[in-house]
Design an enzyme around this catalytic site. Structure first.
Site, mmCIF file in Angstrom:
data_model
loop_
_atom_site.group_PDB
_atom_site.id
_atom_site.type_symbol
_atom_site.label_atom_id
_atom_site.label_comp_id
_atom_site.label_asym_id
_atom_site.label_seq_id
_atom_site.Cartn_x
_atom_site.Cartn_y
_atom_site.Cartn_z
ATOM 1 N N ARG A 165 0.855 -1.267 -0.013
ATOM 2 C CA ARG A 165 0.095 -0.140 -0.103
ATOM 3 C C ARG A 165 0.930 1.127 0.014
ATOM 4 O O ARG A 165 0.510 2.225 0.629
ATOM 5 C CB ARG A 165 -0.937 -0.163 1.357
ATOM 6 C CG ARG A 165 -2.110 -0.968 1.251
ATOM 7 C CD ARG A 165 -2.915 -0.893 0.083
ATOM 8 N NE ARG A 165 -4.002 -1.971 0.308
ATOM 9 C CZ ARG A 165 -4.295 -3.048 -0.090
ATOM 10 N NH1 ARG A 165 -3.061 -3.620 -0.510
ATOM 11 N NH2 ARG A 165 -5.274 -3.751 0.063
ATOM 12 N N SER A 236 -10.540 -0.518 3.164
ATOM 13 C CA SER A 236 -9.830 -0.808 4.320
ATOM 14 C C SER A 236 -9.476 0.649 4.975
ATOM 15 O O SER A 236 -8.648 1.243 4.043
ATOM 16 C CB SER A 236 -8.677 -1.716 4.232
ATOM 17 O OG SER A 236 -9.060 -3.042 3.620
ATOM 18 N N GLU A 331 -5.028 3.886 6.037
ATOM 19 C CA GLU A 331 -4.491 3.812 4.701
ATOM 20 C C GLU A 331 -4.919 4.822 3.756
ATOM 21 O O GLU A 331 -4.077 5.306 2.913
ATOM 22 C CB GLU A 331 -5.171 2.358 4.222
ATOM 23 C CG GLU A 331 -4.557 1.736 2.882
ATOM 24 C CD GLU A 331 -5.479 1.092 2.155
ATOM 25 O OE1 GLU A 331 -6.153 1.849 1.498
ATOM 26 O OE2 GLU A 331 -5.648 0.025 2.297
HETATM 27 N N1 EPU Z 1 -11.170 -10.247 10.254
HETATM 28 C C1 EPU Z 1 -11.844 -10.390 11.300
HETATM 29 N N2 EPU Z 1 -12.839 -9.331 11.786
HETATM 30 C C2 EPU Z 1 -13.323 -8.598 10.727
HETATM 31 C C3 EPU Z 1 -12.546 -8.614 9.509
HETATM 32 C C4 EPU Z 1 -11.534 -9.527 9.273
HETATM 33 O O1 EPU Z 1 -11.428 -11.070 12.383
HETATM 34 O O2 EPU Z 1 -14.138 -7.517 11.017
HETATM 35 C C5 EPU Z 1 -10.236 -11.280 10.134
HETATM 36 C C6 EPU Z 1 -10.658 -12.419 9.061
HETATM 37 O O3 EPU Z 1 -11.282 -13.536 9.804
HETATM 38 C C7 EPU Z 1 -9.294 -12.759 8.489
HETATM 39 C C8 EPU Z 1 -8.262 -11.491 8.653
HETATM 40 O O4 EPU Z 1 -9.189 -10.715 9.462
HETATM 41 O O5 EPU Z 1 -8.644 -13.725 9.082
HETATM 42 C C9 EPU Z 1 -8.144 -11.013 7.098
HETATM 43 O O6 EPU Z 1 -9.315 -10.496 6.445
HETATM 44 P P1 EPU Z 1 -9.577 -10.310 4.893
HETATM 45 O O7 EPU Z 1 -9.243 -11.611 4.212
HETATM 46 O O8 EPU Z 1 -10.959 -9.777 4.759
HETATM 47 O O9 EPU Z 1 -8.531 -9.506 4.394
HETATM 48 P P2 EPU Z 1 -7.974 -7.758 5.152
HETATM 49 O O10 EPU Z 1 -6.582 -7.873 5.581
HETATM 50 O O11 EPU Z 1 -8.885 -7.487 6.129
HETATM 51 C C10 EPU Z 1 -6.868 -6.911 3.024
HETATM 52 C C11 EPU Z 1 -6.958 -5.746 2.260
HETATM 53 C C12 EPU Z 1 -8.149 -5.653 1.378
HETATM 54 C C13 EPU Z 1 -8.465 -6.865 0.465
HETATM 55 C C14 EPU Z 1 -8.280 -7.970 1.105
HETATM 56 C C15 EPU Z 1 -8.355 -9.481 0.348
HETATM 57 C C16 EPU Z 1 -5.477 -4.177 3.551
HETATM 58 C C17 EPU Z 1 -5.347 -3.153 4.335
HETATM 59 N N3 EPU Z 1 -6.717 -4.765 3.120
HETATM 60 O O12 EPU Z 1 -7.902 -7.092 3.889
HETATM 61 O O13 EPU Z 1 -8.065 -4.653 0.689
HETATM 62 O O14 EPU Z 1 -9.604 -6.769 -0.338
HETATM 63 O O15 EPU Z 1 -7.381 -8.211 2.033
HETATM 64 O O16 EPU Z 1 -7.207 -9.539 -0.295
HETATM 65 O O17 EPU Z 1 -4.492 -4.902 3.044
HETATM 66 C C18 EPU Z 1 -8.420 -2.145 0.647
HETATM 67 O O18 EPU Z 1 -7.091 -1.915 0.519
HETATM 68 O O19 EPU Z 1 -9.284 -1.074 0.597
HETATM 69 C C19 EPU Z 1 -8.885 -3.406 0.577
HETATM 70 C C20 EPU Z 1 -10.388 -3.629 0.771
#
Ligand code: EPU
Length: 339
Positions: A165, A236, A331
């Site tokens: 990012r 995010s 972010e």
């Molecule tokens: N989780 C929770 N509670 C929540 C949300 C998530 O416990 O309310 C846990 C999930 O269970 C999982 C982990 O967090 O184990 C990761 O969640 P997720 O797969 O949704 O991915 P993320 O790390 O939260 C990142 C990117 C997203 C992207 C997704 C999928 C960042 C800051 N965000 O989210 O990017 O779509 O992975 O690859 O790196 C964005 O940048 O705007 C964005 C949406």
């Protein structure tokens, strides 16, 4: 090119925040920049902000200078070799429409990045990423213009200093370069990336191709993330934090279920999980809140001001720090921040 005064940015940022630009114009050709440069000569003290889809911005105050909405359009296959096709897109192209267009042309590579809001020109700023793929993985070069001098320059992959990012344009020289067009190098023999949790399950019995994967990513995103057309948000709101191995050992001792991914010498934690554990998921203060399906996404339930969203974000940062000792970093670009 028409320059507007006191222009509302509400429809131009996906948070749906009411903020005004003191001056505003739309840039459809690079030639239009001359007018911005002339304006700048008359207002050397005022800032200039280039705006793409407004999907990664939080305006916490009115903007005192010129907001330039970048609307440069272009989609073109510019070269082709045995292994790759090189596709160039104007900065003002809608990112998702461009991704689907490449797929319709029979090209692969960008499918995991389907449905990310924003424009092509904004995508390299923060090296957009999702489901195991980042923009840098299929990036070839970009054309940028130093809008103060009108110097036109090509940036290679290395020049862009892409990181999680992050990029040269976001961290090293913010505000200097206007990205005009981006060239992608798309593989003719793609290796599908479908091992991300949730994606592999979704595609289990399917024959893989770019369109099928794109359709799956669209469905997964729609089930987890709020549509900015329905509820204001910027995806995010925090980066997933990196901690040292020692810090992680201490966190793990207290919170054995804490999800984590090794990252070079460091450990990447899930900001969404940390925030969720602090009880913020679905919480709301006035019209500022977190999305009830995903704690990492801050939302505007209607009339929140940027300052209210930012205040809400500070409360989340404080409680995650108190519970886990981890400091979350926003972010989106926060415009008007004094901290
Ligand atoms: N989780 C929770 N509670 C929540 C949300 C998530 O416990 O309310 C846990 C999930 O269970 C999982 C982990 O967090 O184990 C990761 O969640 P997720 O797969 O949704 O991915 P993320 O790390 O939260 C990142 C990117 C997203 C992207 C997704 C999928 C960042 C800051 N965000 O989210 O990017 O779509 O992975 O690859 O790196 C964005 O940048 O705007 C964005 C949406």
């Amino acid at each position: 090119m028409k320059i507007y005064e006191h222009y509302s940015l509400k429809a131009l940022n996906t948070f749906g925040i009411e903020a005004q630009a003191r001056y505003f114009c739309s840039l459809r050709t690079l030639g239009g920049l001359k007018a911005v440069m002339l304006w700048r000569r008359e207002h050397p003290e005022l800032p200039v902000l280039f705006l793409g889809g407004g999907s990664n911005m939080l305006f916490i105050a009115d903007f005192p200078g010129m907001v330039v909405q970048v609307r440069l359009a272009e989609r073109k296959v510019i070269a082709d070799d045995q292994n790759y096709v090189y596709v160039r897109a104007g900065a003002g192209e809608n990112w998702h429409d461009f991704v689907r267009w490449t797929i319709e042309q029979g090209y692969a590579g960008l499918e995991n990045l389907s449905l990310i809001p924003g424009t092509v020109g904004a995508a390299p700023m923060q090296n957009i990423g999702a489901y195991g793929v980042e923009l840098k993985d299929h990036f070839y070069e970009l054309d940028a213009l130093d809008w103060r001098t009108a110097e036109l320059r090509k940036f290679s992959l290395d020049d862009c200093a892409f990181a999680y990012r992050d990029s040269h344009f976001k961290s090293v020289e913010p505000g200097r370069w206007l990205i005009g067009a981006v060239t992608f190098r798309l593989p003719k023999h793609p290796i599908w990336k479908t091992d991300y949790a949730g994606v592999s399950e979704y595609l289990a019995d399917k024959t893989l191709d770019a369109r099928t994967i794109s359709d799956a990513i669209i469905a997964i995103r729609q089930s987890k993330l709020p549509d900015p057309a329905v509820i204001g948000n910027a995806g995010s709101f925090f980066k997933n934090p990196l901690v040292t191995a020692d810090e992680f050992t201490a966190i793990k001792a207290k919170f054995p279920n804490c999800p984590a991914w090794p990252q070079d010498q460091l450990v990447k934690l899930s900001a969404g999980w940390l925030i969720d554990q602090c009880g913020w998921k679905g919480k709301r203060v006035g019209d500022a809140g977190t999305y009830d399906q995903h704690a990492l996404v801050l939302v505007n339930h209607g009339q929140a001001t940027g300052a209210e969203i930012w205040q809400f974000a500070q409360a989340i940062i404080a409680s995650v720090q108190a519970k886990f000792g981890v400091i979350l970093e926003a972010e989106p670009n926060v415009i008007g921040a004094t901290t």
